[in-house]
Scaffold this motif. Sequence first.
Motif, PDB file in Angstrom:
ATOM      1  N   ILE A 192      42.833 -24.221 -12.512  1.00 52.23           N
ATOM      2  CA  ILE A 192      42.887 -23.119 -13.393  1.00 52.23           C
ATOM      3  C   ILE A 192      44.119 -23.157 -14.057  1.00 52.23           C
ATOM      4  CG2 ILE A 192      43.222 -20.552 -13.236  1.00 52.23           C
ATOM      5  CD1 ILE A 192      42.334 -20.738 -10.364  1.00 52.23           C
ATOM      6  N   PHE A 193      43.714 -22.980 -15.474  1.00 54.57           N
ATOM      7  CA  PHE A 193      44.897 -22.855 -16.326  1.00 54.57           C
ATOM      8  C   PHE A 193      44.877 -21.471 -16.796  1.00 54.57           C
ATOM      9  CE2 PHE A 193      43.654 -27.379 -16.810  1.00 54.57           C
ATOM     10  CZ  PHE A 193      44.931 -27.847 -16.838  1.00 54.57           C
ATOM     11  N   SER A 194      46.131 -20.676 -16.655  1.00 48.93           N
ATOM     12  CA  SER A 194      46.203 -19.251 -16.929  1.00 48.93           C
ATOM     13  C   SER A 194      47.655 -18.974 -17.134  1.00 48.93           C
ATOM     14  CB  SER A 194      45.537 -18.567 -16.123  1.00 48.93           C
ATOM     15  OG  SER A 194      45.706 -16.905 -16.246  1.00 48.93           O
ATOM     16  N   ASP A 195      47.846 -17.959 -17.822  1.00 52.11           N
ATOM     17  CA  ASP A 195      49.389 -17.403 -18.231  1.00 52.11           C
ATOM     18  C   ASP A 195      49.622 -16.360 -16.914  1.00 52.11           C
ATOM     19  OD1 ASP A 195      47.990 -15.514 -19.207  1.00 52.11           O
ATOM     20  OD2 ASP A 195      48.793 -15.558 -21.000  1.00 52.11           O
ATOM     21  N   MET A 196      48.556 -16.093 -16.365  1.00 56.82           N
ATOM     22  CA  MET A 196      48.945 -15.158 -15.176  1.00 56.82           C
ATOM     23  C   MET A 196      49.621 -13.764 -15.671  1.00 56.82           C
ATOM     24  SD  MET A 196      47.482 -16.905 -12.820  1.00 56.82           S
ATOM     25  CE  MET A 196      47.665 -15.805 -11.115  1.00 56.82           C
ATOM     26  N   ILE A 197      49.194 -13.546 -16.811  1.00 52.60           N
ATOM     27  CA  ILE A 197      49.790 -12.068 -17.265  1.00 52.60           C
ATOM     28  C   ILE A 197      48.595 -11.040 -16.942  1.00 52.60           C
ATOM     29  CG2 ILE A 197      49.968 -10.783 -19.515  1.00 52.60           C
ATOM     30  CD1 ILE A 197      51.293 -13.022 -20.571  1.00 52.60           C
ATOM     31  N   GLN A 198      49.075 -10.263 -15.879  1.00 54.31           N
ATOM     32  CA  GLN A 198      47.923  -9.255 -15.546  1.00 54.31           C
ATOM     33  C   GLN A 198      48.947  -8.110 -15.106  1.00 54.31           C
ATOM     34  OE1 GLN A 198      44.765 -10.365 -14.887  1.00 54.31           O
ATOM     35  NE2 GLN A 198      43.941  -8.566 -14.177  1.00 54.31           N
ATOM     36  N   ASN A 199      48.237  -7.091 -15.074  1.00 51.81           N
ATOM     37  CA  ASN A 199      48.755  -5.721 -14.740  1.00 51.81           C
ATOM     38  C   ASN A 199      49.656  -5.773 -13.621  1.00 51.81           C
ATOM     39  OD1 ASN A 199      49.420  -2.913 -13.985  1.00 51.81           O
ATOM     40  ND2 ASN A 199      48.026  -2.420 -15.723  1.00 51.81           N
ATOM     41  N   LEU A 200      50.966  -5.329 -13.494  1.00 52.57           N
ATOM     42  CA  LEU A 200      51.345  -5.294 -12.274  1.00 52.57           C
ATOM     43  C   LEU A 200      50.830  -4.480 -11.247  1.00 52.57           C
ATOM     44  CD1 LEU A 200      55.116  -4.831 -13.246  1.00 52.57           C
ATOM     45  CD2 LEU A 200      54.371  -6.845 -12.357  1.00 52.57           C
ATOM     46  N   ASP A 201      50.150  -3.504 -11.398  1.00 48.53           N
ATOM     47  CA  ASP A 201      49.547  -2.794 -10.263  1.00 48.53           C
ATOM     48  C   ASP A 201      48.211  -3.470  -9.736  1.00 48.53           C
ATOM     49  OD1 ASP A 201      51.084  -0.747 -10.909  1.00 48.53           O
ATOM     50  OD2 ASP A 201      49.696   0.369 -12.348  1.00 48.53           O
ATOM     51  N   SER A 202      47.806  -4.843 -10.469  1.00 51.87           N
ATOM     52  CA  SER A 202      46.777  -5.107 -10.006  1.00 51.87           C
ATOM     53  C   SER A 202      47.016  -6.689  -9.376  1.00 51.87           C
ATOM     54  CB  SER A 202      45.621  -5.393 -10.982  1.00 51.87           C
ATOM     55  OG  SER A 202      45.879  -5.829 -12.053  1.00 51.87           O
ATOM     56  N   GLN A 232      59.435 -16.184 -20.783  1.00 54.67           N
ATOM     57  CA  GLN A 232      60.127 -16.018 -19.576  1.00 54.67           C
ATOM     58  C   GLN A 232      61.500 -15.606 -19.640  1.00 54.67           C
ATOM     59  OE1 GLN A 232      58.679 -16.608 -16.457  1.00 54.67           O
ATOM     60  NE2 GLN A 232      56.859 -16.434 -17.760  1.00 54.67           N
ATOM     61  N   LYS A 233      62.276 -15.988 -20.695  1.00 52.60           N
ATOM     62  CA  LYS A 233      63.631 -15.595 -20.759  1.00 52.60           C
ATOM     63  C   LYS A 233      64.050 -14.727 -21.994  1.00 52.60           C
ATOM     64  CE  LYS A 233      65.211 -20.041 -18.391  1.00 52.60           C
ATOM     65  NZ  LYS A 233      65.999 -21.150 -18.636  1.00 52.60           N
ATOM     66  N   LEU A 234      63.101 -14.357 -23.120  1.00 55.48           N
ATOM     67  CA  LEU A 234      63.352 -13.646 -23.752  1.00 55.48           C
ATOM     68  C   LEU A 234      64.417 -14.257 -25.034  1.00 55.48           C
ATOM     69  CD1 LEU A 234      61.470 -11.013 -24.471  1.00 55.48           C
ATOM     70  CD2 LEU A 234      63.398  -9.633 -23.929  1.00 55.48           C
ATOM     71  N   GLU A 235      64.376 -15.403 -25.445  1.00 57.85           N
ATOM     72  CA  GLU A 235      65.457 -16.055 -25.961  1.00 57.85           C
ATOM     73  C   GLU A 235      65.015 -15.673 -27.526  1.00 57.85           C
ATOM     74  OE1 GLU A 235      68.043 -17.612 -25.326  1.00 57.85           O
ATOM     75  OE2 GLU A 235      67.847 -17.713 -23.171  1.00 57.85           O
ATOM     76  N   LYS A 268      61.336 -13.125 -13.082  1.00 47.84           N
ATOM     77  CA  LYS A 268      61.673 -13.839 -11.995  1.00 47.84           C
ATOM     78  C   LYS A 268      60.926 -13.402 -10.650  1.00 47.84           C
ATOM     79  CE  LYS A 268      65.582 -16.215  -9.260  1.00 47.84           C
ATOM     80  NZ  LYS A 268      64.915 -15.669  -7.962  1.00 47.84           N
ATOM     81  N   GLN A 269      61.102 -12.120 -10.634  1.00 51.79           N
ATOM     82  CA  GLN A 269      60.319 -11.484  -9.349  1.00 51.79           C
ATOM     83  C   GLN A 269      58.830 -11.731  -9.224  1.00 51.79           C
ATOM     84  OE1 GLN A 269      61.363  -7.253  -9.947  1.00 51.79           O
ATOM     85  NE2 GLN A 269      63.364  -7.582  -8.868  1.00 51.79           N
ATOM     86  N   ARG A 270      58.348 -11.643 -10.620  1.00 51.30           N
ATOM     87  CA  ARG A 270      56.797 -11.900 -10.576  1.00 51.30           C
ATOM     88  C   ARG A 270      56.445 -13.272 -10.260  1.00 51.30           C
ATOM     89  NH1 ARG A 270      53.727  -9.054 -15.646  1.00 51.30           N
ATOM     90  NH2 ARG A 270      52.174 -10.027 -14.384  1.00 51.30           N
ATOM     91  N   LYS A 271      57.353 -14.390 -10.732  1.00 53.39           N
ATOM     92  CA  LYS A 271      57.576 -15.620 -10.567  1.00 53.39           C
ATOM     93  C   LYS A 271      57.326 -15.847  -8.987  1.00 53.39           C
ATOM     94  CE  LYS A 271      58.854 -20.380 -11.783  1.00 53.39           C
ATOM     95  NZ  LYS A 271      59.857 -21.164 -12.390  1.00 53.39           N
TER      96      LYS A 271
END
Length: 309
Positions: A192-202, A232-235, A268-271
């Motif tokens: 699987i190739f994905s950025d795993m951006i999903q609603n935190l509730d789900s 990830q770091k909002l640089e 970081k928590q999500r990762k």
Amino acid sequence: MPIQRNDIANLGSLEFHARQIVEGFITGLHKSPFHGFSVEFAEHRLYNTGEPIRNIDWKLFGRTEKLFVKRYEEETNLRCQIVIDTSSSMFFPVGQKLDYQHPNKLWFSAYSAAALVELMRRQRDAVGLDLFDENIDFHADAKLSPVHINLIYSKLDELLLAYDKSERKSTNAIACLHKIAEMTHRRSLVIIFSDMIQNLDSYNELFAALEHLRYNKHEVVLFHVHDGLLEQKLEFENRPYRFIDLESGDVVKLNPVEIKEKYEEIMKQRKDELLRHCYQYQVDYVEADIYKLYDQVLTAYLIKREKLG
């Protein structure tokens, strides 16, 4: 510009072996649940008159004066299903020339997938492809034929287009992965190739979809494709920005420096949660930062995989 096979990363002599038992269809590199005469010893059975004598265990005959044949685990070709998230968030970062040095997440995924297709083709392994956003937009079962491989390349070529805000596509990874788990031939290798951006509730539901793949006996490798600096770091520079959601078009105006610390903490928590669940469900997690060259990410992973066995 379509993917040029001559430009695809040369992964050298590296191979992609299945770590678990797979159900293939012709003799190859990977362990099968079926038996034949091949490489790894499985058990003895009594010799039947008329069978070839080359598989008789003569040392055992010397001890028992009975004829036994060695049975081996057959090795089989792998079915590999490549799954790519094609939702609009995968077009990040937007507004740059797309090439080897400056990919967006979708470009990175398409070229990584193409390199894996070449590797599987070289190994005589079957390859399939799924492309999904809100729905599964394309599905092809794993096959070996040159015509099929060319079809996969043509679909990967279509992923190299620039972002079009008039065609914003959201993500429904949960439903799509559940469907893919059922559609894919059991005991396949699912990459699987994905950025795993999903609603935190789900997020828990997303992990349940990964668990579904494992429940159906698939070996799962997740390439977590992301922009390590910006996402990830909002640089960003210390000034106001307009941040536009690529999937919904929603706009947020802020100075990223003001929220950078809290933002990094959340990411970081999500990762960490993603890593924990991948470990729990025995999903192979690969951090795929697009600031690293895609062939370097693949090579490092395959070398690590070979060392771990």
